[in-house]
Design an enzyme around this catalytic site. Structure first.
Site, PDB file in Angstrom:
ATOM      1  N   ARG A 162       0.829  -1.219   0.000  1.00  0.00           N
ATOM      2  CA  ARG A 162       0.000   0.000   0.000  1.00  0.00           C
ATOM      3  C   ARG A 162       0.865   1.271   0.000  1.00  0.00           C
ATOM      4  O   ARG A 162       0.499   2.281   0.591  1.00  0.00           O
ATOM      5  CB  ARG A 162      -0.941   0.032   1.214  1.00  0.00           C
ATOM      6  CG  ARG A 162      -1.947  -1.101   1.277  1.00  0.00           C
ATOM      7  CD  ARG A 162      -2.947  -1.049   0.128  1.00  0.00           C
ATOM      8  NE  ARG A 162      -4.039  -1.974   0.309  1.00  0.00           N
ATOM      9  CZ  ARG A 162      -4.032  -3.245  -0.084  1.00  0.00           C
ATOM     10  NH1 ARG A 162      -2.969  -3.745  -0.704  1.00  0.00           N
ATOM     11  NH2 ARG A 162      -5.093  -4.016   0.118  1.00  0.00           N
ATOM     12  N   SER A 236     -10.629  -1.198   3.316  1.00  0.00           N
ATOM     13  CA  SER A 236      -9.865  -1.338   4.563  1.00  0.00           C
ATOM     14  C   SER A 236      -9.488   0.039   5.087  1.00  0.00           C
ATOM     15  O   SER A 236      -8.902   0.835   4.349  1.00  0.00           O
ATOM     16  CB  SER A 236      -8.579  -2.120   4.315  1.00  0.00           C
ATOM     17  OG  SER A 236      -8.868  -3.381   3.774  1.00  0.00           O
ATOM     18  N   GLU A 332      -4.885   3.318   6.417  1.00  0.00           N
ATOM     19  CA  GLU A 332      -4.604   3.187   4.985  1.00  0.00           C
ATOM     20  C   GLU A 332      -5.267   4.348   4.252  1.00  0.00           C
ATOM     21  O   GLU A 332      -4.806   4.794   3.204  1.00  0.00           O
ATOM     22  CB  GLU A 332      -5.192   1.845   4.495  1.00  0.00           C
ATOM     23  CG  GLU A 332      -4.787   1.494   3.096  1.00  0.00           C
ATOM     24  CD  GLU A 332      -5.729   0.515   2.434  1.00  0.00           C
ATOM     25  OE1 GLU A 332      -6.673   0.972   1.754  1.00  0.00           O
ATOM     26  OE2 GLU A 332      -5.527  -0.697   2.601  1.00  0.00           O
TER      27      GLU A 332
HETATM   28  N1  EPU Z   1     -10.389 -11.192   9.957  1.00  0.00           N
HETATM   29  C1  EPU Z   1     -11.133 -11.361  11.098  1.00  0.00           C
HETATM   30  N2  EPU Z   1     -12.232 -10.577  11.259  1.00  0.00           N
HETATM   31  C2  EPU Z   1     -12.636  -9.666  10.357  1.00  0.00           C
HETATM   32  C3  EPU Z   1     -11.867  -9.500   9.176  1.00  0.00           C
HETATM   33  C4  EPU Z   1     -10.738 -10.270   9.006  1.00  0.00           C
HETATM   34  O1  EPU Z   1     -10.818 -12.162  11.951  1.00  0.00           O
HETATM   35  O2  EPU Z   1     -13.651  -9.007  10.587  1.00  0.00           O
HETATM   36  C5  EPU Z   1      -9.168 -12.036   9.764  1.00  0.00           C
HETATM   37  C6  EPU Z   1      -9.434 -13.459   9.360  1.00  0.00           C
HETATM   38  O3  EPU Z   1      -8.448 -14.226   9.985  1.00  0.00           O
HETATM   39  C7  EPU Z   1      -9.193 -13.442   7.870  1.00  0.00           C
HETATM   40  C8  EPU Z   1      -8.080 -12.435   7.756  1.00  0.00           C
HETATM   41  O4  EPU Z   1      -8.375 -11.464   8.760  1.00  0.00           O
HETATM   42  O5  EPU Z   1      -8.789 -14.678   7.401  1.00  0.00           O
HETATM   43  C9  EPU Z   1      -7.972 -11.761   6.416  1.00  0.00           C
HETATM   44  O6  EPU Z   1      -9.189 -11.137   6.101  1.00  0.00           O
HETATM   45  P1  EPU Z   1      -9.556 -10.734   4.596  1.00  0.00           P
HETATM   46  O7  EPU Z   1      -9.253 -11.856   3.676  1.00  0.00           O
HETATM   47  O8  EPU Z   1     -10.927 -10.172   4.587  1.00  0.00           O
HETATM   48  O9  EPU Z   1      -8.479  -9.648   4.209  1.00  0.00           O
HETATM   49  P2  EPU Z   1      -7.870  -8.404   5.009  1.00  0.00           P
HETATM   50  O10 EPU Z   1      -6.490  -8.739   5.450  1.00  0.00           O
HETATM   51  O11 EPU Z   1      -8.827  -7.921   6.037  1.00  0.00           O
HETATM   52  C10 EPU Z   1      -6.730  -7.410   2.872  1.00  0.00           C
HETATM   53  C11 EPU Z   1      -6.699  -6.108   2.150  1.00  0.00           C
HETATM   54  C12 EPU Z   1      -7.974  -5.921   1.329  1.00  0.00           C
HETATM   55  C13 EPU Z   1      -8.080  -7.064   0.342  1.00  0.00           C
HETATM   56  C14 EPU Z   1      -8.084  -8.382   1.119  1.00  0.00           C
HETATM   57  C15 EPU Z   1      -8.068  -9.604   0.219  1.00  0.00           C
HETATM   58  C16 EPU Z   1      -5.342  -4.629   3.501  1.00  0.00           C
HETATM   59  C17 EPU Z   1      -5.321  -3.450   4.412  1.00  0.00           C
HETATM   60  N3  EPU Z   1      -6.541  -5.011   3.082  1.00  0.00           N
HETATM   61  O12 EPU Z   1      -7.795  -7.331   3.814  1.00  0.00           O
HETATM   62  O13 EPU Z   1      -7.885  -4.709   0.624  1.00  0.00           O
HETATM   63  O14 EPU Z   1      -9.247  -6.960  -0.436  1.00  0.00           O
HETATM   64  O15 EPU Z   1      -6.895  -8.467   1.946  1.00  0.00           O
HETATM   65  O16 EPU Z   1      -6.796  -9.791  -0.315  1.00  0.00           O
HETATM   66  O17 EPU Z   1      -4.291  -5.171   3.163  1.00  0.00           O
HETATM   67  C18 EPU Z   1      -8.367  -2.383   0.794  1.00  0.00           C
HETATM   68  O18 EPU Z   1      -7.158  -2.194   0.810  1.00  0.00           O
HETATM   69  O19 EPU Z   1      -9.189  -1.436   0.856  1.00  0.00           O
HETATM   70  C19 EPU Z   1      -8.864  -3.738   0.738  1.00  0.00           C
HETATM   71  C20 EPU Z   1     -10.167  -4.029   0.820  1.00  0.00           C
END
Ligand code: EPU
Length: 336
Positions: A162, A236, A332
């Protein structure tokens, strides 16, 4: 040029903020002309892309330039790759759709990300194991000081998680007008991240394809992330923090179920969504602002929320996460 324009429809949080002056720019030539105008130097300015990563906490006493440079063109191709130029004002997902329809691989995992082509390199957008740095060939930008066009190689963009040079050393110095992408004619699929494989199986897809992956990503995103057209949000709100392996091991003692993904040797990325959820914030609502019920990393505006309220909530969450885990979350989203 328009005066006193509402920016509510120009930011995905749907926050009210007024631009003192507002101009939509349709071409590189028009932008060059504006920058060469003698009044430009003394005019405070603010460059707006898709408004999908912005939190307005005040009015913008500046000339807001909305980049609306359109067009997707084929530049060249060989047996393996195809190079496309896209105008900075194209919607990111429209570009993805174009690639998926033409069977050009590389951006299908990035389906449905809000925002524009021009804003995408700023923070090296990414999802499901792919970042745009993987497909960017060059970034074209105009200097706000000299109006000269500069072509940045992928290396010069200094892409990180990012991050890019446009957020740091060159912040406010260039306006991105277009991006050249190199897409793959011979797809390499990334299905190992998140729920992609599981979703493909649910869709009864046996052999992945560009179209099927794009559809799977769209399904996943639609099931977790609020549609900004219905509930204001900027995806995010925080970045996933990277902590030392040592700190992670200590954290595991108190919180044995904490997930972590090794990044560079000695460091582990922890999902901020997990930290926020476990701290009790998922689904929290105060008036018209809150934490999304299906993804704790997303802060939402149910309608009449203000930027200040969302900012205050984000700070309360940061404090709560720090007190519980000793981890600092950094935003972010860009505060204005
Ligand atoms: N999780 C929870 N609770 C929640 C959300 C997430 O426990 O409410 C944990 C779970 O363990 C889950 C893990 O977080 O397995 C990962 O969650 P998710 O796959 O939803 O992805 P993220 O890490 O929350 C990142 C990016 C997203 C992107 C997704 C998919 C960042 C800051 N965000 O989110 O990007 O779509 O991975 O690759 O890196 C954005 O930047 O705006 C964005 C949406």
């Amino acid at each position: 040029m328009q005066e006193n324009v509402s920016l509510r429809n120009y930011n995905t949080f749907g926050l009210e903020s007024r631009a003192q002056f507002f101009e939509e720019v349709q071409s590189t030539a028009a932008l060059t002309e504006i920058i060469k105008n003698p009044l430009w130097k003394e005019t405070p300015k603010f460059i707006l892309g898709g408004g999908s990563n912005i939190l307005f906490t005040q009015h913008v006493d500046a000339l807001v330039i909305k980049i609306a440079i359109k067009g997707i063109e084929l530049i060249k191709e060989d047996e393996d790759f195809i190079w496309l130029h896209a105008g900075a004002g194209e919607k990111w997902h429209d570009f993805v759709t174009y690639c998926v329809q033409h069977d050009y691989a590389g951006v299908e995992n990035l389906s449905l990300i809000p925002g524009t082509i021009g804003a995408a390199p700023m923070q090296n957008i990414g999802a499901y194991g792919v970042e745009i740095k993987d497909v960017v060939e060059t970034v074209e930008a105009i200097s706000v000081e000299t109006a000269e066009m500069r072509i940045f190689s992928k290396e010069e963009c200094l892409f990180g998680y990012r991050e890019s040079v446009f957020k740091h050393a060159l912040k406010g110095k260039y306006i991105i007008t277009g991006v050249v992408f190199r897409l793959n004619k011979k797809p390499v699929y990334h299905v190992e991240y998140g729920d992609i494989q599981k979703t493909l199986t649910e869709m009864h897809v046996e052999k992945p394809s560009i179209k099927a992956i794009s559809e799977a990503v769209i399904r996943i995103r639609e099931s977790k992330l609020p549609d900004p057209a219905k509930i204001g949000n900027a995806g995010s709100f925080f970045k996933n923090p990277e902590i030392s392996a040592e700190q992670f091991d200590k954290l595991k003692i108190d919180f044995p179920t904490v997930p972590g993904y090794p990044t560079i040797p000695g460091f582990v990325k922890v999902p901020a969504g997990w930290l926020i959820e476990q701290a009790g914030w998922k689904g929290y609502r105060d008036g018209d602002v809150g934490v999304h019920a299906r993804q704790a990393l997303v802060l939402v505006n149910y309608g009449a929320g203000t930027g200040d309220q969302i900012k205050a909530l984000s700070e309360t969450i940061q404090k709560s996460v720090y007190e519980k885990y000793g981890i600092n979350l950094s935003a972010e989203v860009n505060f204005v």
